[in-house]
Write a protein that holds these residues in place. Structure first.
Motif, PDB file in Angstrom:
ATOM      1  N   MET A 121       0.652  -1.178   0.125  1.00  0.00           N
ATOM      2  CA  MET A 121      -0.326  -0.002   0.186  1.00  0.00           C
ATOM      3  C   MET A 121       0.800   1.288  -0.306  1.00  0.00           C
ATOM      4  N   SER A 122       2.133   1.227  -0.009  1.00  0.00           N
ATOM      5  CA  SER A 122       3.095   2.652   1.188  1.00  0.00           C
ATOM      6  C   SER A 122       3.532   2.915  -0.529  1.00  0.00           C
ATOM      7  N   THR A 123       3.448   1.359  -1.892  1.00  0.00           N
ATOM      8  CA  THR A 123       4.250   1.682  -3.343  1.00  0.00           C
ATOM      9  C   THR A 123       3.314   2.184  -3.834  1.00  0.00           C
ATOM     10  N   LEU A 124       2.008   1.973  -3.594  1.00  0.00           N
ATOM     11  CA  LEU A 124       0.803   2.465  -4.344  1.00  0.00           C
ATOM     12  C   LEU A 124       0.843   4.204  -4.248  1.00  0.00           C
ATOM     13  N   PHE A 125       0.522   4.127  -2.471  1.00  0.00           N
ATOM     14  CA  PHE A 125       0.350   5.316  -2.597  1.00  0.00           C
ATOM     15  C   PHE A 125       1.506   6.539  -2.527  1.00  0.00           C
ATOM     16  N   VAL A 126       2.893   5.950  -2.844  1.00  0.00           N
ATOM     17  CA  VAL A 126       3.574   7.211  -3.070  1.00  0.00           C
ATOM     18  C   VAL A 126       3.536   6.985  -4.794  1.00  0.00           C
ATOM     19  N   PHE A 127       3.748   6.272  -5.883  1.00  0.00           N
ATOM     20  CA  PHE A 127       3.004   5.908  -6.950  1.00  0.00           C
ATOM     21  C   PHE A 127       2.019   7.308  -7.455  1.00  0.00           C
ATOM     22  N   ARG A 128       0.869   6.972  -6.765  1.00  0.00           N
ATOM     23  CA  ARG A 128      -0.525   7.272  -7.244  1.00  0.00           C
ATOM     24  C   ARG A 128       0.444   9.149  -6.496  1.00  0.00           C
ATOM     25  N   GLU A 129       0.353   9.473  -5.949  1.00  0.00           N
ATOM     26  CA  GLU A 129       1.426  11.055  -5.044  1.00  0.00           C
ATOM     27  C   GLU A 129       1.431  11.819  -6.271  1.00  0.00           C
ATOM     28  N   ALA A 130       3.170  10.940  -6.293  1.00  0.00           N
ATOM     29  CA  ALA A 130       4.024  10.880  -7.256  1.00  0.00           C
ATOM     30  C   ALA A 130       2.972  11.116  -9.148  1.00  0.00           C
ATOM     31  N   PHE A 131       2.361  10.444  -9.749  1.00  0.00           N
ATOM     32  CA  PHE A 131       2.262  10.892 -10.883  1.00  0.00           C
ATOM     33  C   PHE A 131       1.365  12.056 -10.425  1.00  0.00           C
ATOM     34  N   PHE A 132      -0.041  12.396  -9.423  1.00  0.00           N
ATOM     35  CA  PHE A 132      -0.335  13.644  -9.836  1.00  0.00           C
ATOM     36  C   PHE A 132       0.509  14.749  -9.486  1.00  0.00           C
ATOM     37  N   ILE A 133       1.166  15.291  -8.107  1.00  0.00           N
ATOM     38  CA  ILE A 133       2.294  15.536  -8.311  1.00  0.00           C
ATOM     39  C   ILE A 133       3.197  16.016  -9.318  1.00  0.00           C
ATOM     40  N   LEU A 177       2.422  15.296 -12.426  1.00  0.00           N
ATOM     41  CA  LEU A 177       1.265  15.872 -13.830  1.00  0.00           C
ATOM     42  C   LEU A 177       1.354  17.807 -13.826  1.00  0.00           C
ATOM     43  N   MET A 178       1.493  18.016 -12.318  1.00  0.00           N
ATOM     44  CA  MET A 178       1.077  19.218 -11.598  1.00  0.00           C
ATOM     45  C   MET A 178       2.189  19.709 -11.645  1.00  0.00           C
ATOM     46  N   VAL A 179       3.323  19.883 -11.778  1.00  0.00           N
ATOM     47  CA  VAL A 179       4.782  20.016 -11.798  1.00  0.00           C
ATOM     48  C   VAL A 179       5.231  19.976 -13.114  1.00  0.00           C
ATOM     49  N   LEU A 180       4.545  19.627 -14.099  1.00  0.00           N
ATOM     50  CA  LEU A 180       4.689  19.253 -15.654  1.00  0.00           C
ATOM     51  C   LEU A 180       4.559  20.692 -16.196  1.00  0.00           C
ATOM     52  N   SER A 181       3.466  20.511 -15.716  1.00  0.00           N
ATOM     53  CA  SER A 181       1.995  21.316 -16.704  1.00  0.00           C
ATOM     54  C   SER A 181       2.454  22.952 -15.893  1.00  0.00           C
ATOM     55  N   SER A 182       2.415  23.286 -14.313  1.00  0.00           N
ATOM     56  CA  SER A 182       3.712  24.127 -14.480  1.00  0.00           C
ATOM     57  C   SER A 182       4.441  24.764 -15.375  1.00  0.00           C
ATOM     58  N   GLY A 183       5.299  23.526 -14.987  1.00  0.00           N
ATOM     59  CA  GLY A 183       6.937  24.184 -15.798  1.00  0.00           C
ATOM     60  C   GLY A 183       6.350  24.946 -16.889  1.00  0.00           C
ATOM     61  N   TYR A 184       5.211  23.888 -17.660  1.00  0.00           N
ATOM     62  CA  TYR A 184       4.943  24.558 -18.949  1.00  0.00           C
ATOM     63  C   TYR A 184       4.348  26.197 -19.051  1.00  0.00           C
ATOM     64  N   MET A 185       3.932  26.391 -18.318  1.00  0.00           N
ATOM     65  CA  MET A 185       2.981  27.644 -18.383  1.00  0.00           C
ATOM     66  C   MET A 185       4.274  28.834 -17.876  1.00  0.00           C
ATOM     67  N   VAL A 186       5.149  28.178 -16.959  1.00  0.00           N
ATOM     68  CA  VAL A 186       6.000  29.229 -17.083  1.00  0.00           C
ATOM     69  C   VAL A 186       7.010  29.735 -18.211  1.00  0.00           C
ATOM     70  N   VAL A 187       7.139  28.504 -18.499  1.00  0.00           N
ATOM     71  CA  VAL A 187       8.247  29.029 -19.655  1.00  0.00           C
ATOM     72  C   VAL A 187       6.980  29.243 -21.246  1.00  0.00           C
ATOM     73  N   LEU A 188       5.769  29.290 -21.501  1.00  0.00           N
ATOM     74  CA  LEU A 188       4.576  29.757 -21.878  1.00  0.00           C
ATOM     75  C   LEU A 188       5.077  31.507 -22.081  1.00  0.00           C
ATOM     76  N   LEU A 189       4.888  31.549 -20.445  1.00  0.00           N
ATOM     77  CA  LEU A 189       4.794  33.023 -19.633  1.00  0.00           C
ATOM     78  C   LEU A 189       5.681  33.743 -19.945  1.00  0.00           C
ATOM     79  N   CYS A 190       6.895  33.365 -20.033  1.00  0.00           N
ATOM     80  CA  CYS A 190       7.978  33.464 -20.437  1.00  0.00           C
ATOM     81  C   CYS A 190       8.565  34.308 -22.396  1.00  0.00           C
ATOM     82  N   ARG A 191       8.412  33.433 -22.570  1.00  0.00           N
ATOM     83  CA  ARG A 191       7.966  33.621 -24.226  1.00  0.00           C
ATOM     84  C   ARG A 191       6.907  34.530 -24.698  1.00  0.00           C
ATOM     85  N   HIS A 192       6.229  34.835 -24.077  1.00  0.00           N
ATOM     86  CA  HIS A 192       5.087  35.666 -23.942  1.00  0.00           C
ATOM     87  C   HIS A 192       5.480  37.270 -23.553  1.00  0.00           C
ATOM     88  N   LYS A 193       5.668  37.447 -22.616  1.00  0.00           N
ATOM     89  CA  LYS A 193       6.644  38.012 -22.064  1.00  0.00           C
ATOM     90  C   LYS A 193       7.798  39.110 -22.870  1.00  0.00           C
TER      91      LYS A 193
END
Length: 311
Positions: A186-198, A200-216
């Motif tokens: 269960m600990s392994t499943l929890f770690v993979f689950r949280e790592a997947f969602f977090i 995905l948020m980190v990747l999307s946030s990083g992409y948004m930062v790149v788009l904002l810098c490019r637009h600026k």
């Protein structure tokens, strides 16, 4: 579980706990009300309108469920039965899963909204609809909640006899210990689950930062470097979501660390209360961040405050 009586005498913790719940319920109620009113006036709602409104509903329901659970932690009352324990705890976990999935979906949809016209993600903007977003949300939530379905088996009524093997949830409910192999599975499943969602948020946030810098850079090139162009609504929304993503990732890491510590080491009730306060800070803070970036809402609230002061 005699140590649980400490919570009844912890006035400061109880007041802080219920104060956070009241603030969160108030903020999400205001966000939901104004979001429905504003969305009803727009012929073509934004792609992120549905997740924001849904997030307010989920946080509102989650905090209401937490307030019921908190009464069994801080207020003397008749104990719950087994069905009540399992239903409330599982409902809380389900709503929390919806909160995480809605936040993750919000970051992905904002990336799609900001994507350039020639990109592959921009094509999804024309295809996606609120209905598709809703189905995606429930699909993510199903994956997230399925890992926590074992709670229905391991949640039991707290026995009258003190036991160090049970994990405290409320005065009436406790969590049975996992077997040695199951604990690490269960600990392994929890770690993979949280790592997947977090992740995905980190990747999307990083992409948004790149788009904002490019637009600026493009804006400075087209205008004057001495003048900072006014941010568009999409840019303001992106900055808001980036701020929430950063806050959410921080809270998730702290909550996961505290939860792991409780399962692996000594179960301390004060530490448990701090974990709950930390884990619900996102649900209490996020509506006010959204409200502060909506000009229609802030304009209306400012006018209401001025009327109250003049009376």
């Amino acid at each position: 579980m005699n140590q649980s009586s400490k919570l009844y005498t912890s006035t400061n913790i109880r007041n802080t706990f219920f104060f956070e719940i009241i603030i969160g319920i108030s903020g999400n109620s205001v966000l939901l009300l104004f979001h429905v009113l504003i969305s009803s006036r727009e012929h073509k709602p934004r792609l992120t309108d549905m997740p924001i409104g849904f997030l307010a509903i989920v946080h509102l329901l989650m905090l209401l469920v937490v307030s019921v659970i908190a009464t069994d932690m801080f207020i003397f009352q008749q104990g719950w039965d087994d069905i009540t324990c399992k239903s409330l705890v599982f409902l809380y976990r389900f709503l929390r899963g919806l909160s995480i999935c809605a936040t993750c979906l919000l970051s992905v949809l904002q990336v799609i909204t900001l994507s350039p016209r020639h990109s592959c993600l921009a094509k999804l903007k024309k295809i996606l609809s609120p209905c598709h977003s809703l189905w995606s949300l429930f699909a993510l939530c199903f994956v997230y909640s399925s890992i926590s379905s074992n709670l229905l088996i391991h949640i039991v009524i707290t026995p009258n006899v003190t036991s160090d093997h049970l994990l405290y949830i409320t005065e009436s409910c406790s969590l049975l210990p996992f077997s040695f192999p199951m604990k690490y599975i269960m600990s392994t499943l929890f770690v993979f689950r949280e790592a997947f969602f977090i992740g995905l948020m980190v990747l999307s946030s990083g992409y948004m930062v790149v788009l904002l810098c490019r637009h600026k850079k493009q804006s400075q090139h087209l205008h004057s470097t001495s003048l900072s162009p006014k941010a568009s609504p999409e840019q303001r929304a992106t900055r808001t979501i980036l701020m929430l993503m950063s806050f959410f990732v921080l809270i998730s890491i702290l909550d996961s660390f505290m939860s792991f510590s409780r399962h692996m080491f000594k179960d301390d009730l004060i530490f448990y209360c701090i974990q709950i306060l930390v884990s619900h800070s996102y649900a209490s803070v996020s509506p006010f961040v959204f409200i502060s970036t909506e000009k229609d809402i802030t304009r209306f609230l400012r006018s209401m405050c001025e009327r109250i002061v003049t009376i």
